[in-house]
Design a protein around this motif. Structure first.
Motif, PDB file in Angstrom:
ATOM      1  N   LEU A 102      -3.297   6.990 -15.967  1.00  0.00           N
ATOM      2  CA  LEU A 102      -2.624   6.622 -14.603  1.00  0.00           C
ATOM      3  C   LEU A 102      -3.602   6.118 -13.870  1.00  0.00           C
ATOM      4  CD1 LEU A 102       0.377   6.389 -13.611  1.00  0.00           C
ATOM      5  CD2 LEU A 102       0.370   8.295 -13.170  1.00  0.00           C
ATOM      6  N   VAL A 103      -2.947   5.308 -12.663  1.00  0.00           N
ATOM      7  CA  VAL A 103      -2.971   4.976 -11.812  1.00  0.00           C
ATOM      8  C   VAL A 103      -2.625   4.790 -10.596  1.00  0.00           C
ATOM      9  CG1 VAL A 103      -4.381   3.019 -10.098  1.00  0.00           C
ATOM     10  CG2 VAL A 103      -5.021   3.408 -12.779  1.00  0.00           C
ATOM     11  N   LEU A 104      -2.479   5.997  -9.949  1.00  0.00           N
ATOM     12  CA  LEU A 104      -1.378   5.646  -8.812  1.00  0.00           C
ATOM     13  C   LEU A 104      -1.501   5.585  -7.532  1.00  0.00           C
ATOM     14  CD1 LEU A 104      -0.518   9.902  -9.060  1.00  0.00           C
ATOM     15  CD2 LEU A 104       0.489   7.770 -10.170  1.00  0.00           C
ATOM     16  N   TYR A 105      -0.974   4.570  -6.650  1.00  0.00           N
ATOM     17  CA  TYR A 105      -1.150   3.752  -5.249  1.00  0.00           C
ATOM     18  C   TYR A 105      -0.004   3.880  -5.002  1.00  0.00           C
ATOM     19  CZ  TYR A 105       0.467  -0.039  -7.210  1.00  0.00           C
ATOM     20  OH  TYR A 105       1.863  -1.464  -7.867  1.00  0.00           O
ATOM     21  N   ASN A 106      -0.047   4.035  -3.056  1.00  0.00           N
ATOM     22  CA  ASN A 106       1.126   4.331  -2.152  1.00  0.00           C
ATOM     23  C   ASN A 106       2.415   2.651  -2.060  1.00  0.00           C
ATOM     24  OD1 ASN A 106       2.175   5.536   0.311  1.00  0.00           O
ATOM     25  ND2 ASN A 106       2.265   3.206   0.939  1.00  0.00           N
ATOM     26  N   GLY A 107       1.418   1.522  -2.473  1.00  0.00           N
ATOM     27  CA  GLY A 107       2.310   0.622  -2.011  1.00  0.00           C
ATOM     28  C   GLY A 107       2.802   0.178  -1.006  1.00  0.00           C
ATOM     29  N   LEU A 108       3.723  -0.543  -1.019  1.00  0.00           N
ATOM     30  CA  LEU A 108       4.591  -1.363   0.036  1.00  0.00           C
ATOM     31  C   LEU A 108       3.595  -2.001   0.839  1.00  0.00           C
ATOM     32  CD1 LEU A 108       7.589   1.216   1.084  1.00  0.00           C
ATOM     33  CD2 LEU A 108       7.374  -1.133  -0.480  1.00  0.00           C
ATOM     34  N   HIS A 109       2.336  -2.398   0.095  1.00  0.00           N
ATOM     35  CA  HIS A 109       0.651  -3.161   0.771  1.00  0.00           C
ATOM     36  C   HIS A 109       0.434  -2.238   1.174  1.00  0.00           C
ATOM     37  CE1 HIS A 109       2.794  -7.099  -0.268  1.00  0.00           C
ATOM     38  NE2 HIS A 109       4.291  -6.951  -0.178  1.00  0.00           N
ATOM     39  N   LEU A 110       0.332  -1.322   1.270  1.00  0.00           N
ATOM     40  CA  LEU A 110      -0.575  -0.137   2.237  1.00  0.00           C
ATOM     41  C   LEU A 110      -1.707  -0.770   1.739  1.00  0.00           C
ATOM     42  CD1 LEU A 110      -1.241   2.673   4.245  1.00  0.00           C
ATOM     43  CD2 LEU A 110      -1.548   3.482   2.144  1.00  0.00           C
ATOM     44  N   GLU A 111      -2.128  -0.478   1.008  1.00  0.00           N
ATOM     45  CA  GLU A 111      -3.766  -0.969   0.178  1.00  0.00           C
ATOM     46  C   GLU A 111      -3.358  -2.934  -0.101  1.00  0.00           C
ATOM     47  OE1 GLU A 111      -2.603   2.640  -1.836  1.00  0.00           O
ATOM     48  OE2 GLU A 111      -1.634   0.715  -1.518  1.00  0.00           O
ATOM     49  N   GLY A 112      -3.916  -3.351   1.172  1.00  0.00           N
ATOM     50  CA  GLY A 112      -3.269  -4.299   1.004  1.00  0.00           C
ATOM     51  C   GLY A 112      -4.208  -5.785   0.236  1.00  0.00           C
ATOM     52  N   LYS A 113      -5.661  -5.343   0.455  1.00  0.00           N
ATOM     53  CA  LYS A 113      -6.784  -6.175  -0.246  1.00  0.00           C
ATOM     54  C   LYS A 113      -7.051  -5.585  -1.667  1.00  0.00           C
ATOM     55  CE  LYS A 113      -9.232  -6.329   4.667  1.00  0.00           C
ATOM     56  NZ  LYS A 113      -9.095  -8.033   4.541  1.00  0.00           N
ATOM     57  N   ARG A 169      13.987   3.058   3.594  1.00  0.00           N
ATOM     58  CA  ARG A 169      13.012   2.183   3.674  1.00  0.00           C
ATOM     59  C   ARG A 169      12.456   0.957   4.939  1.00  0.00           C
ATOM     60  NH1 ARG A 169      10.669  -0.855  -0.987  1.00  0.00           N
ATOM     61  NH2 ARG A 169      11.250   0.139  -3.019  1.00  0.00           N
ATOM     62  N   LEU A 170      11.591   1.230   5.851  1.00  0.00           N
ATOM     63  CA  LEU A 170      11.867   0.860   7.531  1.00  0.00           C
ATOM     64  C   LEU A 170      11.148  -0.921   7.420  1.00  0.00           C
ATOM     65  CD1 LEU A 170      11.253   3.649   9.744  1.00  0.00           C
ATOM     66  CD2 LEU A 170      13.535   2.742   9.229  1.00  0.00           C
ATOM     67  N   ARG A 171      11.627  -1.367   8.096  1.00  0.00           N
ATOM     68  CA  ARG A 171      11.298  -2.870   7.678  1.00  0.00           C
ATOM     69  C   ARG A 171      10.026  -2.973   9.260  1.00  0.00           C
ATOM     70  NH1 ARG A 171      12.255  -6.047   3.892  1.00  0.00           N
ATOM     71  NH2 ARG A 171      14.230  -6.248   3.452  1.00  0.00           N
ATOM     72  N   PHE A 217       4.579  -7.177  10.386  1.00  0.00           N
ATOM     73  CA  PHE A 217       3.613  -6.872   8.768  1.00  0.00           C
ATOM     74  C   PHE A 217       4.680  -8.204   7.893  1.00  0.00           C
ATOM     75  CE2 PHE A 217       3.127  -3.496   6.213  1.00  0.00           C
ATOM     76  CZ  PHE A 217       1.115  -4.245   5.876  1.00  0.00           C
ATOM     77  N   GLY A 218       4.943  -9.237   8.629  1.00  0.00           N
ATOM     78  CA  GLY A 218       5.523 -10.327   7.296  1.00  0.00           C
ATOM     79  C   GLY A 218       7.061 -10.232   7.364  1.00  0.00           C
ATOM     80  N   GLY A 219       7.612  -8.851   7.829  1.00  0.00           N
ATOM     81  CA  GLY A 219       9.080  -8.852   7.446  1.00  0.00           C
ATOM     82  C   GLY A 219       9.308  -8.411   6.206  1.00  0.00           C
ATOM     83  N   VAL A 220       8.649  -6.870   5.584  1.00  0.00           N
ATOM     84  CA  VAL A 220       8.619  -6.626   4.343  1.00  0.00           C
ATOM     85  C   VAL A 220       8.430  -5.419   4.871  1.00  0.00           C
ATOM     86  CG1 VAL A 220       7.010  -7.521   3.246  1.00  0.00           C
ATOM     87  CG2 VAL A 220       5.440  -5.894   4.974  1.00  0.00           C
ATOM     88  N   LEU A 250      -0.621   1.562  19.524  1.00  0.00           N
ATOM     89  CA  LEU A 250      -0.906   0.402  20.229  1.00  0.00           C
ATOM     90  C   LEU A 250      -1.144  -0.905  19.030  1.00  0.00           C
ATOM     91  CD1 LEU A 250      -1.742  -1.186  22.610  1.00  0.00           C
ATOM     92  CD2 LEU A 250      -4.461   0.175  21.944  1.00  0.00           C
ATOM     93  N   LEU A 251      -1.702  -0.601  18.026  1.00  0.00           N
ATOM     94  CA  LEU A 251      -1.940  -1.579  16.627  1.00  0.00           C
ATOM     95  C   LEU A 251      -0.645  -1.570  16.189  1.00  0.00           C
ATOM     96  CD1 LEU A 251      -5.789  -0.828  14.967  1.00  0.00           C
ATOM     97  CD2 LEU A 251      -4.676  -2.217  17.415  1.00  0.00           C
ATOM     98  N   GLY A 252      -0.249  -2.976  15.382  1.00  0.00           N
ATOM     99  CA  GLY A 252       0.346  -2.555  14.676  1.00  0.00           C
ATOM    100  C   GLY A 252       0.929  -2.261  13.412  1.00  0.00           C
ATOM    101  N   VAL A 253       1.330  -1.853  11.839  1.00  0.00           N
ATOM    102  CA  VAL A 253       1.838  -1.122  11.537  1.00  0.00           C
ATOM    103  C   VAL A 253       0.181  -0.944  10.296  1.00  0.00           C
ATOM    104  CG1 VAL A 253       2.920  -1.492   9.024  1.00  0.00           C
ATOM    105  CG2 VAL A 253       4.304  -1.509  11.113  1.00  0.00           C
ATOM    106  N   SER A 254      -0.160  -2.628   9.853  1.00  0.00           N
ATOM    107  CA  SER A 254      -1.173  -3.019   9.356  1.00  0.00           C
ATOM    108  C   SER A 254      -2.481  -2.599  10.524  1.00  0.00           C
ATOM    109  CB  SER A 254      -1.696  -4.083   9.077  1.00  0.00           C
ATOM    110  OG  SER A 254      -3.044  -3.954   8.693  1.00  0.00           O
TER     111      SER A 254
END
Length: 315
Positions: free
Chosen positions: A85-96, A123-125, A129-132, A219-223
């Motif tokens: 099983l591979v678990l990841y956060n998702g919602l583009h956290l691990e964008g790369k 969830r919060l917009r 961050f591209g509206g996601v 100071l920086l954005g979501v990413s």
């Protein structure tokens, strides 16, 4: 566009695909345990808490690693290919790593994006961050309970003989999460609402603010892949001076230089703000440290925040 993308892989994705094709052995268990690969330390801790001795968990990222900027190595891809099983956060956290997860699913590997277990309505917009959706759902302990239930269900489906074991561990962990949530609320209440202003390196604490009654600014954005311009620094400096915010907080996974520039901009306006922290946002602390588990991280964060801001409010 989508059809074209499916055939024209980037150079990086092509390398990943070659690794995947070369590692298509059927996943196996070690000593009867489910072999789990998780991306972040936070997700890995969730797997360990729910799986106990029935799982073997490997985290791809260590303490202090920024998941927004992380690229999977060939070794990482091989580990995921060998996992049950591979678990990841998702919602583009691990964008790369998005293309890696897509190829894993295409090859029949079991994957689960744990943050996506949180209902859309909770969830919060994410602005800028591209509206996601904002991926930092773990900053609200109650929302993170959805992820816990999701992982426990996945483990029970994969190892039906231990389903009752996983359910029992889930019940115990949900109780621990309830206790942690109550702790954050008690500690937050030590400050009057107008003093609950949290300024951090990047915008990772909006779920925290939404859940526990804090005004939050990053100071920086979501990413952290985004950059703060001079106008962003000046605007936030003006806010700090106007609200007389006594402390701003560095994060363990974000370089300190960003907040030092903000501190200098505040000083140029005749006000002094101190750097406090670190806070743990996208990664846990070192194993065995107070912030080395998820609940320990949450408690460490709220203690650090309240103590730094409370000093300025005490007579």
């Amino acid at each position: 566009m989508g059809r074209r993308r499916s055939f024209l892989l980037s150079g990086y994705a092509a390398v990943v695909l070659l690794v995947l094709v070369g590692c298509q052995a059927t996943p196996s268990r070690t000593d009867g345990r489910l072999r789990i690969v998780a991306t972040t330390t936070i997700v890995a801790d969730l797997a360990r808490q729910l799986g106990g001795e029935a799982v073997e968990v490997t985290a791809l990222m260590g303490p202090g690693i920024d998941p927004h900027l992380y690229r999977a190595s060939e070794g990482d891809v091989a580990r995921m290919q060998q996992a049950d099983l591979v678990l990841y956060n998702g919602l583009h956290l691990e964008g790369k790593m998005t293309e890696v997860f897509e190829r894993m699913r295409a090859l029949g590997r079991q994957t689960l994006a744990v943050a996506e277990c949180v209902p859309d309505s909770l969830r919060l917009r994410a602005s800028g961050f591209g509206g996601v959706y904002d991926p930092h759902v773990w900053m609200d302990v109650r929302r993170w309970q959805f992820a816990a239930r999701c992982v426990a269900d996945a483990l029970a489906r994969m190892d039906t003989a231990r389903a009752a074991f996983f359910r029992d561990r889930l019940a115990a962990y949900l109780a621990e999460l309830d206790s942690t949530d109550a702790y954050v609320r008690r500690r937050s209440a030590l400050l009057p609402p107008e003093r609950r202003v949290l300024i951090t390196s990047h915008d990772a604490f909006r779920y925290f603010g939404d859940a526990y009654g804090w005004e939050v600014h990053g100071l920086l954005g979501v990413s952290t892949a985004s950059e703060a311009g001079a106008a962003d620094v000046q605007q936030l400096a003006e806010f700090i001076v106007a609200r007389r915010v006594p402390a701003i907080f560095v994060e363990s996974s974000v370089p300190e230089r960003y907040l030092r520039a903000l501190q200098e901009a505040v000083a140029a306006r005749g006000f002094s703000v101190r750097l406090a922290g670190p806070l743990y946002s996208d990664a846990l602390g070192d194993p065995g440290s107070p912030a080395g588990t998820y609940t320990g991280m949450i408690r460490t964060n709220i203690d650090t925040i309240v103590e730094a801001l409370r000093e300025a409010t005490l007579p």
